[in-house]
Scaffold this active site. Sequence first.
Site, PDB file in Angstrom:
ATOM      1  N   ARG A  14       0.792  -1.227   0.000  1.00 43.66           N
ATOM      2  CA  ARG A  14       0.000   0.000   0.000  1.00 43.66           C
ATOM      3  C   ARG A  14       0.826   1.280   0.000  1.00 43.66           C
ATOM      4  O   ARG A  14       0.616   2.168  -0.830  1.00 43.66           O
ATOM      5  CB  ARG A  14      -0.975  -0.005   1.183  1.00 43.66           C
ATOM      6  CG  ARG A  14      -2.037  -1.081   1.049  1.00 43.66           C
ATOM      7  CD  ARG A  14      -2.850  -1.235   2.304  1.00 43.66           C
ATOM      8  NE  ARG A  14      -2.064  -1.910   3.339  1.00 43.66           N
ATOM      9  CZ  ARG A  14      -2.494  -2.175   4.552  1.00 43.66           C
ATOM     10  NH1 ARG A  14      -3.709  -1.791   4.920  1.00 43.66           N
ATOM     11  NH2 ARG A  14      -1.737  -2.805   5.423  1.00 43.66           N
ATOM     12  N   ASP A 125      -5.566  -4.315   2.881  1.00 47.23           N
ATOM     13  CA  ASP A 125      -4.261  -4.877   2.530  1.00 47.23           C
ATOM     14  C   ASP A 125      -4.457  -5.919   1.438  1.00 47.23           C
ATOM     15  O   ASP A 125      -5.099  -6.938   1.656  1.00 47.23           O
ATOM     16  CB  ASP A 125      -3.625  -5.518   3.762  1.00 47.23           C
ATOM     17  CG  ASP A 125      -2.181  -5.915   3.545  1.00 47.23           C
ATOM     18  OD1 ASP A 125      -1.717  -5.931   2.371  1.00 47.23           O
ATOM     19  OD2 ASP A 125      -1.492  -6.217   4.538  1.00 47.23           O
TER      20      ASP A 125
END
Length: 158
Positions: A14, A125
């Site tokens: 990320r 995630d």
Amino acid sequence: MIKVLFVCTGNICRSPTADGVFRKIVDEAGLSDLISVDSCGLSAYHVGELPDPRSSEMAKSRGYDLSDIRSRKIKPSDYVQFDYILAMDDGHLRDMRRQAPSANQAKIELFLDYHPDMVGQSVPDPYYGGTNGFVHVFDMIEQTSNNLLIHIRQKHAL
């Protein structure tokens, strides 16, 4: 110089994606001499590693390059040096608020608070998910990054 730091768990999915996307948006806006961009992780699991290959492939398919990004762990000095410290999820936000000196608390925000429809939410995630998870995360990061730059330009009269 306005300094922006993106933070996730291991700095391989990320936060490096946000780093690469935001860096390109800043560069295309001609603001690289006024805004610096970096990313890191709360853990040291992947220090020195390249971003996850799935993140890199997704970035490349959309015209972004993550090849110069290496994972690093957040340092105490980051809380002082950076103007925007953007957590990818609420767990990161909590952890950083516990670690940061009280004088630097206001700099720590949730990244998606700059998304028009996702205030207060976390970037999921994609590490354990399939390709669709990376596509979804990338879409979120692109839109949020554009809005973040608009905010910074307005706030700092750039």
